[in-house]
Design a protein around this motif. Structure first.
Motif, PDB file in Angstrom:
ATOM      1  N   PRO A  59      -6.630   4.407   6.048  1.00  0.00           N
ATOM      2  CA  PRO A  59      -6.414   3.644   7.276  1.00  0.00           C
ATOM      3  C   PRO A  59      -4.945   3.350   7.554  1.00  0.00           C
ATOM      4  O   PRO A  59      -4.140   3.186   6.654  1.00  0.00           O
ATOM      5  CB  PRO A  59      -7.170   2.350   7.020  1.00  0.00           C
ATOM      6  CG  PRO A  59      -8.220   2.703   6.065  1.00  0.00           C
ATOM      7  CD  PRO A  59      -7.667   3.796   5.220  1.00  0.00           C
TER       8      PRO A  59
ATOM      9  N   ARG B 185      -2.097   0.870   9.057  1.00  0.00           N
ATOM     10  CA  ARG B 185      -1.954  -0.583   9.174  1.00  0.00           C
ATOM     11  C   ARG B 185      -0.822  -0.999  10.096  1.00  0.00           C
ATOM     12  O   ARG B 185      -0.791  -2.131  10.526  1.00  0.00           O
ATOM     13  CB  ARG B 185      -1.698  -1.209   7.793  1.00  0.00           C
ATOM     14  CG  ARG B 185      -2.747  -0.904   6.755  1.00  0.00           C
ATOM     15  CD  ARG B 185      -3.961  -1.797   6.900  1.00  0.00           C
ATOM     16  NE  ARG B 185      -5.001  -1.359   5.977  1.00  0.00           N
ATOM     17  CZ  ARG B 185      -6.298  -1.485   6.202  1.00  0.00           C
ATOM     18  NH1 ARG B 185      -6.725  -2.042   7.317  1.00  0.00           N
ATOM     19  NH2 ARG B 185      -7.174  -1.059   5.342  1.00  0.00           N
TER      20      ARG B 185
ATOM     21  N   ASP C 108      -2.399   2.476   4.276  1.00  0.00           N
ATOM     22  CA  ASP C 108      -2.765   2.539   2.863  1.00  0.00           C
ATOM     23  C   ASP C 108      -2.293   3.833   2.214  1.00  0.00           C
ATOM     24  O   ASP C 108      -2.319   3.963   1.008  1.00  0.00           O
ATOM     25  CB  ASP C 108      -4.288   2.423   2.718  1.00  0.00           C
ATOM     26  CG  ASP C 108      -4.772   1.080   3.224  1.00  0.00           C
ATOM     27  OD1 ASP C 108      -3.909   0.273   3.603  1.00  0.00           O
ATOM     28  OD2 ASP C 108      -5.990   0.842   3.242  1.00  0.00           O
ATOM     29  N   ASP C 109      -1.829   4.774   3.038  1.00  0.00           N
ATOM     30  CA  ASP C 109      -1.339   6.043   2.507  1.00  0.00           C
ATOM     31  C   ASP C 109      -0.080   5.845   1.690  1.00  0.00           C
ATOM     32  O   ASP C 109       0.594   4.832   1.790  1.00  0.00           O
ATOM     33  CB  ASP C 109      -0.985   6.961   3.681  1.00  0.00           C
ATOM     34  CG  ASP C 109      -2.047   7.993   3.900  1.00  0.00           C
ATOM     35  OD1 ASP C 109      -3.204   7.648   3.638  1.00  0.00           O
ATOM     36  OD2 ASP C 109      -1.732   9.104   4.324  1.00  0.00           O
ATOM     37  N   ASP C 110       0.224   6.875   0.942  1.00  0.00           N
ATOM     38  CA  ASP C 110       1.457   6.876   0.172  1.00  0.00           C
ATOM     39  C   ASP C 110       2.576   7.330   1.095  1.00  0.00           C
ATOM     40  O   ASP C 110       2.656   8.488   1.455  1.00  0.00           O
ATOM     41  CB  ASP C 110       1.291   7.865  -0.998  1.00  0.00           C
ATOM     42  CG  ASP C 110       2.481   7.838  -1.908  1.00  0.00           C
ATOM     43  OD1 ASP C 110       3.292   6.919  -1.782  1.00  0.00           O
ATOM     44  OD2 ASP C 110       2.577   8.740  -2.755  1.00  0.00           O
TER      45      ASP C 110
ATOM     46  N   HIS D 282       6.757   2.500  -1.481  1.00  0.00           N
ATOM     47  CA  HIS D 282       5.928   1.293  -1.555  1.00  0.00           C
ATOM     48  C   HIS D 282       4.778   1.492  -2.526  1.00  0.00           C
ATOM     49  O   HIS D 282       4.222   2.579  -2.625  1.00  0.00           O
ATOM     50  CB  HIS D 282       5.405   0.945  -0.171  1.00  0.00           C
ATOM     51  CG  HIS D 282       6.362   0.147   0.646  1.00  0.00           C
ATOM     52  ND1 HIS D 282       6.723  -1.124   0.297  1.00  0.00           N
ATOM     53  CD2 HIS D 282       7.060   0.431   1.771  1.00  0.00           C
ATOM     54  CE1 HIS D 282       7.587  -1.590   1.181  1.00  0.00           C
ATOM     55  NE2 HIS D 282       7.827  -0.650   2.091  1.00  0.00           N
ATOM     56  N   LYS D 283       4.431   0.402  -3.192  1.00  0.00           N
ATOM     57  CA  LYS D 283       3.330   0.459  -4.151  1.00  0.00           C
ATOM     58  C   LYS D 283       2.003   0.113  -3.470  1.00  0.00           C
ATOM     59  O   LYS D 283       0.970   0.660  -3.811  1.00  0.00           O
ATOM     60  CB  LYS D 283       3.574  -0.517  -5.297  1.00  0.00           C
ATOM     61  CG  LYS D 283       4.773  -0.169  -6.146  1.00  0.00           C
ATOM     62  CD  LYS D 283       4.300   0.623  -7.344  1.00  0.00           C
ATOM     63  CE  LYS D 283       5.385   1.067  -8.299  1.00  0.00           C
ATOM     64  NZ  LYS D 283       6.734   1.113  -7.843  1.00  0.00           N
ATOM     65  N   GLY D 284       2.048  -0.784  -2.542  1.00  0.00           N
ATOM     66  CA  GLY D 284       0.817  -1.188  -1.874  1.00  0.00           C
ATOM     67  C   GLY D 284       0.767  -0.609  -0.481  1.00  0.00           C
ATOM     68  O   GLY D 284       1.586   0.216  -0.088  1.00  0.00           O
ATOM     69  N   SER D 285      -0.223  -1.048   0.307  1.00  0.00           N
ATOM     70  CA  SER D 285      -0.307  -0.521   1.654  1.00  0.00           C
ATOM     71  C   SER D 285       0.748  -1.223   2.510  1.00  0.00           C
ATOM     72  O   SER D 285       0.966  -2.428   2.400  1.00  0.00           O
ATOM     73  CB  SER D 285      -1.704  -0.715   2.213  1.00  0.00           C
ATOM     74  OG  SER D 285      -2.007  -2.068   2.238  1.00  0.00           O
TER      75      SER D 285
ATOM     76  N   ARG E  35      -2.591  -8.339  -1.535  1.00  0.00           N
ATOM     77  CA  ARG E  35      -3.333  -7.257  -2.185  1.00  0.00           C
ATOM     78  C   ARG E  35      -4.159  -6.479  -1.162  1.00  0.00           C
ATOM     79  O   ARG E  35      -3.649  -6.088  -0.127  1.00  0.00           O
ATOM     80  CB  ARG E  35      -4.216  -7.793  -3.312  1.00  0.00           C
ATOM     81  CG  ARG E  35      -3.362  -8.359  -4.415  1.00  0.00           C
ATOM     82  CD  ARG E  35      -4.240  -8.891  -5.521  1.00  0.00           C
ATOM     83  NE  ARG E  35      -3.456  -9.672  -6.453  1.00  0.00           N
ATOM     84  CZ  ARG E  35      -2.798  -9.156  -7.470  1.00  0.00           C
ATOM     85  NH1 ARG E  35      -2.840  -7.886  -7.715  1.00  0.00           N
ATOM     86  NH2 ARG E  35      -2.094  -9.939  -8.266  1.00  0.00           N
ATOM     87  N   SER E  36      -5.435  -6.323  -1.414  1.00  0.00           N
ATOM     88  CA  SER E  36      -6.200  -5.485  -0.505  1.00  0.00           C
ATOM     89  C   SER E  36      -6.939  -6.308   0.535  1.00  0.00           C
ATOM     90  O   SER E  36      -7.849  -5.829   1.176  1.00  0.00           O
ATOM     91  CB  SER E  36      -7.174  -4.630  -1.297  1.00  0.00           C
ATOM     92  OG  SER E  36      -8.143  -5.472  -1.845  1.00  0.00           O
TER      93      SER E  36
END
Lengths: 996, 211
Positions: free
Chosen positions: A113, A115, A131-133, A152-155, A199-200
């Motif tokens: 998705p 964001r 949420d992609d890398d 980035h590590k998170g979304s 987080r998520s």
């Protein structure tokens, strides 16, 4: 002013709170809304929204239902004829015309998705992330992805282009903010976890916003505030801290950058005067406001809450204050302090050739873009590719040159070497156990042991050294160190670390440095410089530090830096290791053998005593090199060679190396290798490496594997290799413990702590032997079985063995075992006598004991099933050799003989004989007499066996003066043998518990 | 089923399913020395730094949150394995690949709390989402085949979350079919006087999915 309420009107139907977004059109006449719970994007007329949606005009200007899932992000391209982009949970981004809402194109498809979306100020670039890398930078002109920014590590939940087009700022769900330099397309600055972490949880998102003049970046702070960061340095400029009770979820600058509006999770919306850092207006809503937008050319604010209700807050800034539109920074004019945009555009391509400028260039005159333009960008791509290629070629050429030089040098050296000798093998260079070779741009281990690790990374002329303990709970926290010396070797233990470097030319001489992890005195680290010599190996132990140098000097320092000893070692050092008081040094004894084998010597020093406790040859597998060297957790010297054989030094046979582990046997596949970290009594701790790598990397953190130590046994016809191995291992451990006890006893120390351990060890060994006996019996290896029986230590196990062979109906073995037992008992008597003698008992009392018991053998001959008399003292293997008496001799003769031999050996036995505790002796006497009484009554019942058990327990401690009832044996011979078998069974069952 | 938030619908909320999934065993690498923990559900540990141990997911997550350990990615959660599974799921439209019963929940928990321990987290996550989509699509198309003649449905290798989503629909559908069938059945039972008839009348057992 306070009483005015902004009315919200439902635009999107949402059953539950969902993230909604809203945005103004460029001219301020339209607004766009979307909700994560709704697939539609709505374009409204601003006037109808303002009117609160009453009447017929409430229907939106355009409804776009092209997404298959909720719409999570919206962006409107600036410029008079804007364009609208929407990103959705269905992983796609679409473009529409604005304000008509006609579908134009699918821009990009993600795997997860989306964001967040953002246009740059000219609308030439769209940044999209989720949420992609990686953040994708999309050139709007032809929908090509011009760059993917990964880091980035998170979304990624928030994106913002710097108004001056130099940077893109992004924030992820962990609160990390990254500034991306658009010219080079790489991270310019990272602010780790400055914003709240969600987080998520996708119903809340971090956002960020550049001030309109591009000087500051606003980011939600961790203390329910908004933090402003500097554009160039990334430093905190100021914070807007006020009445938000929960983290700020959304905010927006006024067009002139004078005001900032923020919405928090506490459902409040606050208007801030940024200059005075105070809130000038606030309003509380029924639901959380999740998106805010300031009207581009007016004093109005667009709001949307989590339930999809939209509203416009008019005249936000009171008329008494400066208008939010007054003095909008014009970045194209001279007001921008550093440089203006146009110049930049012209300058940059020539200097850096960034992707951003190129796109600007291509559409410098046509801001309103269409999506059907030809791919003019490709020419640029090729250029940059060519450039890259040239770079690459250059660098490879340089590499080759270097390589050639090296080869030449190597050849020269090789030539001189071949003239001297034809052997290709070299003496192995010095190394530190647990170190890995340096790799450019990567961390490598200087030391890795069971306690922790020391890692280093070279960075622009100096290195960063970090010390980490595996046990983060207990180990001290050691600050990382900037190392200007370029340390290449290190060692650590629980109290400190020692570093040393090689000398590189005259000005960089070899240095030794010690850093304690904790000290009562400040500044207690020290360093030593070595002129004209070079440190080759370092080690440290309890209160000392050792360095071996190129002059073959062993220098020993105290923990505080005092130079205590300087010794010469016999040859070029290979490695060194320390453990408490002991220092072990491996050195070359001579040049390699013609076969290519290394000839290494090992010496172990005791630093506190100033003694040499061991000296000898270090054993290696043929054609291998030493690859690890150290002490096990319990202080046994161990070595590991490049052929994968681990050896442990044992004092058996006057000091010898036992091969206890073979990497080739233990590995599961061909390409695995073991990198040893340490070992304890039973296990080896190592890191598994896959073939291209023979050593571990620092990242990801290596994980230790535990493997059992085992002797390299040949496959025996018995088919019980694991048991045989266990037998050998236990024997080794028992001998280690007995060694220790002897040492302790020699020092006159109390050995009682080791008594239990030794006893457990003996019991375990006996269990193992019994099982081996039973396997031998079933395999018809009777000689082997009888040899094993001789090795049994405990009385109980002897009886067990006898019962076992009786059950298996092996009369020959039964006979053999009985004779072993007899022999054993005779020896015991001697020891018993000795013990009695030593403990001031009169010889008179001993004599009858001996005579009565000496009659036993004949009885055993008659009754093979009978078990041993319970009250016999513990036989001791160590003392076994003291007697050579024949069992068939007459009692009287034996008595005398034994007495004589007892006197002879008594002095020798004093140290090894355990002194019985007086209370135990008393208690035991009672037990024994009780047992005797019961025996006399001829009641071999439960009481009897109970007492018997107790007495067998006690008989394990040498108990010399026990009054023995002559009748006891007759009754005990009636003892049902099944109970013994049970006890063996129990032992078998207990077995796994006995192992650690 | 005592913990269900809505017993009538016979459905667990996703967080309830997640709670159940927290009992799955995962492997962690602690970075502290700690004695064994004696829990009602069993003993875990002792823990030695850098030496892998197996613990339930809830304990792993709790330790991870305190940064006392790193969680080792389960071997089915690697890119290679998931790619294989995804391909197999796509190739065989009538059967499900064996995956851990709680794969959705485990991966969710790991992505929430142990993202830094997963290599190629993005790829792994997108693969899992793809697998989930493919599988759910299969379930949906499978449900279309239910008819009045279906009296049992067999789904092999279905995961907890998938079962949970399908369950209310399935139960109610079958109930509805049963209800509409019943007067007929009673009538028949009266006619023949045999109890076995309704069963035989309802046709052969039909699997939603073969195997």
């Amino acid at each position: 002013m306070k009483g005015r309420v902004v009315k919200l009107r439902e635009a999107h139907k949402a059953g539950s709170p969902a993230l909604c977004s809203a945005s103004w059109g460029p001219s301020g006449q339209h607004v766009v809304t979307a909700s994560a719970a709704d697939t539609a994007v709505l374009i409204h007329d601003a006037a109808t929204v303002l009117a609160g949606g009453r009447g017929s005009g409430s229907s939106p200007v355009a409804t776009i239902r092209l997404h298959k899932d909720g719409v999570t992000a919206l962006a409107v391209a600036p410029g008079p004829s804007g364009s609208l982009a929407s990103g959705s949970m269905d992983h796609s981004i679409k473009f529409y015309t604005f304000p008509e809402g006609e579908f134009q194109s699918n821009v990009a498809r993600f795997t997860l998705p989306i964001r967040s979306l953002a246009f740059n100020r000219k609308g030439t670039l769209l940044a999209a992330a989720g949420d992609d890398d990686g953040i994708k930078l999309i050139a709007t002109i032809d929908n090509t992805i011009s760059k993917v920014l990964k880091g980035h590590k998170g979304s990624v939940t928030g994106l913002a282009f710097d108004p001056r087009n130099d940077y893109l700022a992004s924030v992820d769900s962990f609160g990390t903010v990254i500034y991306w330099d658009l010219c080079i397309g790489a991270e310019a600055r990272t602010l780790t976890r400055v914003a709240p972490t969600f987080r998520s949880d996708n119903s809340v998102r971090n956002v960020l916003c550049w001030s309109p003049d591009g000087q500051t970046l606003a980011v939600p702070g961790l203390r329910n505030n908004v933090v402003l960061y500097d554009r160039d340095t990334g430093e905190e400029v100021c914070t807007l801290y006020g009445d938000h009770e929960q983290p700020v979820s959304s905010f927006c600058w006024s067009p002139n950058g004078r005001y900032l509006v923020s919405a928090g999770l506490d459902r409040q919306v606050l208007i801030w005067d940024v200059k005075s850092r105070q809130d000038i207006e606030r309003q509380k809503f029924d639901d959380r406001i999740c998106s805010l937008a300031w009207k581009p050319n007016g004093n109005a604010l667009l709001l949307i809450d989590v339930m999809g209700r939209v509203g416009i807050w008019e005249s936000v800034i009171p008329s008494t204050m400066k208008s939010p539109n007054e003095g909008i920074p014009d970045l194209n004019s001279t007001k921008a302090p550093l440089f203006d945009d146009d110049d930049e555009d012209e300058e940059k391509p020539s200097t850096s050739g960034g992707l951003e400028d190129d796109i600007d260039e291509t559409l410098s005159d046509s801001t309103p873009f269409s999506h059907k333009r030809p791919r003019r960008k490709s020419t640029f791509d090729r250029d940059s590719d060519n450039e890259d290629l040239i770079h690459q070629m250059e660098s490879t050429k340089r590499m080759k040159d270097k390589h050639n030089k090296k080869v030449d040098a190597g050849k020269a050296r090789g030539d001189s070497a071949t003239s001297a000798r034809l052997v290709t093998a070299r003496m192995q260079a010095a190394f530190q156990p647990g170190s890995t070779p340096p790799q450019p741009g990567m961390r490598n281990f200087l030391a890795y042991n069971m306690l922790g690790s020391i890692t280093t990374i070279e960075n622009e002329g100096h290195s960063h050294v970090e010390v980490d303990f595996h046990d983060t709970g207990r180990g001290p926290r050691v600050p990382s160190m900037t190392d200007y010396f370029g340390f290449t070797m290190a060692a650590m233990n629980g109290s400190g670390s020692v570093f040393a470097n090689q000398c590189k030319g005259d000005k960089n001489m070899s240095t030794l440095m010690y850093r304690p992890f904790g000290s009562w005195a400040g500044n207690s680290e020290w360093s030593m410089r070595f002129e004209g010599e070079e440190v080759k190996a370092v080690a440290l132990g309890a209160g000392w530090v050792a360095a071996v140098t190129s002059l073959n000097f062993l220098r020993i320092f105290t923990e505080g830096g005092l130079q205590m000893h300087i010794l010469s070692v016999s040859g070029p050092v290979v490695t060194a290791a320390g453990y408490e008081d002991q220092l072990a040094i491996v050195s070359h004894a001579s040049d390699c053998l013609p076969s290519g084998d290394q000839v290494l010597d090992v010496k172990v020093f005791n630093i506190s005593e100033g003694a040499q406790s061991m000296s000898g040859r270090l054993v290696l597998t043929p054609l291998s090199q030493l690859s690890w060297f150290g002490f096990s957790e319990n202080g046994q010297l161990s070595s590991y060679d490049s052929k994968g054989i681990l050896r442990v030094f044992s004092s058996q046979f006057g000091g010898s190396w036992l091969p206890l582990f073979s990497s080739a046997k233990a590995r599961k596949s061909e390409d695995e290798s073991h990198w040893v970290v340490g070992l304890d009594a039973n296990n080896i701790f190592c890191i598994l490496c896959k073939t291209p790598q023979s050593y571990p990397q620092v990242m990801p953190k290596p994980v230790l594997s535990i493997l059992h130590l085992s002797f390299p046994l040949v496959s025996s016809d018995l088919g019980a290799n694991s048991l045989e191995n266990e037998f050998l291992m236990r024997k080794l451990q028992l001998s280690q413990i007995q060694n220790k006890m002897e040492e302790m006893a020699a020092l006159g120390l109390d050995t009682t702590t080791y008594d239990d351990e030794a006893f457990n060890m003996e019991a375990g060994l006996d269990q193992c032997i019994l099982r081996l006996i039973s396997i031998c019996c079933s395999g018809d290896k009777l000689v082997r079985a009888s040899e094993l029986a001789k090795l049994l230590t405990l009385e109980k196990s002897m009886k067990g063995a006898l019962t076992l062979v009786t059950r298996l109906k092996l009369p020959t073995l039964q006979e053999k075992f009985s004779s072993i037992i007899e022999e054993r008992m005779l020896n015991n008597k001697i020891i018993a006598g000795t013990g009695g003698f030593c403990s001031n008992a009169t010889i008179m009392t001993n004599t009858p004991v001996l005579t009565t018991q000496a009659t036993l053998p004949s009885k055993f001959m008659q009754d093979g099933n009978s078990s041993l008399e319970s009250s016999l003292p513990k036989p001791n293997l160590v003392n076994q050799q003291c007697s050579s008496t024949e069992p068939k001799k007459s009692a009287g003769e034996q008595g005398i003989e034994i007495k004589d031999s007892a006197r002879k050996v008594s002095s020798a036995f004093i140290p090894s004989t355990k002194v019985p505790k007086s209370s135990e002796t008393k208690k035991h006497r009672n037990e024994a007499s009780n047992a005797a009484v019961v025996d006399q009554n001829q009641e071999g019942g439960i009481d009897h066996t109970g007492a018997k058990k107790m007495s067998t327990e006690y008989c394990n401690r040498a108990e010399p003066q026990r009054p023995v009832n002559p009748f006891a044996k007759s009754s005990s011979s009636k003892e049902p043998s099944s109970s013994l078998l049970d006890s063996i069974k129990k032992m078998k069952v207990d077995k796994p518990n006995g192992r650690i | 089923m005592a913990g269900q938030s809505d017993p009538h619908l016979s459905i667990f909320s996703p967080s309830e399913v997640e709670f159940v999934a927290e009992d799955e065993i995962v492997e962690i690498v602690p970075n502290i020395r700690m004695d064994a923990l004696n829990m009602i559900c069993g003993d875990f540990g002792p823990f030695f730094p850098q030496i892998p141990t197996k613990v339930p997911l809830w304990l792993a997550v709790a330790l991870k949150k305190r940064s006392k350990c790193t969680i080792r990615t389960p071997d089915w959660m690697t890119v290679d394995r998931l790619t294989q599974v995804l391909e197999a799921e796509r190739e065989s439209p009538r059967e499900f690949q064996p995956l851990p019963f709680h794969y959705i929940e485990i991966s969710k928990l790991l992505f929430d709390d142990a993202r830094d321990d997963i290599s190629d987290a993005y790829l792994v996550r997108s693969l899992i989402e793809d697998i989930r989509d493919v599988r759910f699509h299969k379930v949906e198309t499978g449900l279309e085949t239910i008819s009045g003649r279906t009296h049992a449905v067999k789904l092999k290798n279905l995961s907890a979350m998938e079962v949970n989503i399908v369950r209310p629909f399935m139960v109610r559908t079958l109930q509805a079919f049963y209800k509409h069938d019943s007067p007929q059945m009673i009538q028949q039972a009266d006619n023949t006087g045999s109890r076995a008839t309704p069963v035989t009348d309802r046709g052969p057992r039909r699997d939603l999915r073969r195997r």
